[in-house]
Every structure is written in structure tokens, then in C-alpha cells.
Design a protein around this motif. Structure first.
Motif, short mmCIF file in Angstrom:
data_model
loop_
_atom_site.label_atom_id
_atom_site.label_comp_id
_atom_site.label_asym_id
_atom_site.label_seq_id
_atom_site.Cartn_x
_atom_site.Cartn_y
_atom_site.Cartn_z
N ARG A 1 -24.35 -24.52 -27.23
CA ARG A 1 -25.38 -25.06 -26.34
C ARG A 1 -24.76 -25.59 -25.06
O ARG A 1 -25.27 -25.35 -23.96
N ARG A 2 -23.65 -26.28 -25.17
CA ARG A 2 -22.96 -26.82 -23.99
C ARG A 2 -22.44 -25.68 -23.11
O ARG A 2 -22.56 -25.74 -21.88
N ALA B 1 -22.81 -22.50 -18.14
CA ALA B 1 -22.95 -21.20 -17.49
C ALA B 1 -24.22 -21.15 -16.64
O ALA B 1 -24.21 -20.63 -15.52
N SER B 2 -25.30 -21.71 -17.16
CA SER B 2 -26.55 -21.75 -16.41
C SER B 2 -26.40 -22.58 -15.14
O SER B 2 -26.86 -22.18 -14.06
N ALA C 1 -25.84 -22.97 -9.25
CA ALA C 1 -25.05 -23.52 -8.15
C ALA C 1 -24.57 -22.41 -7.21
O ALA C 1 -24.57 -22.58 -5.98
N ARG C 2 -24.20 -21.25 -7.77
CA ARG C 2 -23.79 -20.11 -6.92
C ARG C 2 -24.96 -19.63 -6.08
O ARG C 2 -24.81 -19.34 -4.88
N ARG C 3 -26.13 -19.54 -6.69
CA ARG C 3 -27.32 -19.11 -5.96
C ARG C 3 -27.65 -20.10 -4.84
O ARG C 3 -28.00 -19.71 -3.73
N ARG C 4 -27.51 -21.38 -5.15
CA ARG C 4 -27.78 -22.42 -4.16
C ARG C 4 -26.81 -22.32 -2.98
O ARG C 4 -27.21 -22.44 -1.82
#
Length: 101
Positions: free
Chosen positions: A14-15, A20-21, A26-29
Motif C-alpha cells: 500500500r505504501r 508511486a502515485s 508530481a511529475r505531471r504537475r
């Protein structure tokens, strides 16, 4: 003991999925921030229209259009930032209470 190992593995998975999400968002931002340079430059170049600058090509697009594009990119950046914070808060709440978020 086996249940504890299984719970630890599930928590680790889960972590890892959460991290990863967060990295993808953050890359998209960061990409939207990089794209935001273009409409800002275009709207600033519109101030120099008619002065014989090499940026005359950008004068073909009206300043309102540059501002509209910039506002859309800024809104996308802001939405991704809010999403990052909300998901982080949801993840931390789920972790501290011992239940899945």
C-alpha cells in the motif's frame, strides 16, 4: 506470526503504491509548470508588439488567448496540488487508524 507478516506486506504494498502515485502526480504537475512558461512569455511578448522584436511571431495570438491558456494550465497545476495534499492526508489518516484508506 504469519498474519503479522501478511499485514506488514500489505502495508508495504500500500505504501509503495501510494509513493508511486504521488510521484506520477508530481511529475505531471511539474510538466504543467514547464508548459506555463509558454503562455507567460506569449502574454509578455504581446506588450512588445510593434517594437520590432524577434518575438513578433507571438503577437499573432491575442493576449486574451495567452491569458486563457495560462489560466487553464495554472488551474490544472492547482488541481494536481490539491489532489496530492488530499491523497497524502487520506493515506496518513488510514495509516494512523490502522485501517485501509
Amino acid at each position: 506470526m504469519a498474519k503479522k507478516k501478511r499485514a506488514d506486506r500489505e502495508t508495504e504494498k500500500r505504501r509503495a503504491a501510494f509513493v508511486a502515485s504521488q510521484q506520477r502526480i508530481a511529475r505531471r504537475r511539474t510538466f504543467f509548470v514547464a508548459l506555463l512558461v509558454v503562455p507567460v512569455a506569449g502574454s509578455l511578448a504581446s506588450l512588445a508588439c510593434g517594437a520590432g522584436t524577434p518575438l513578433e511571431v507571438l503577437c499573432a495570438v491575442p493576449r486574451d488567448a495567452w491569458l486563457l491558456i495560462g489560466a487553464a494550465l495554472f488551474g490544472s497545476w492547482l488541481g494536481l496540488t490539491i489532489r496530492l495534499r488530499l491523497e497524502r492526508r487520506r493515506f496518513e489518516r488510514g495509516t494512523t487508524s490502522g485501517r485501509a484508506a
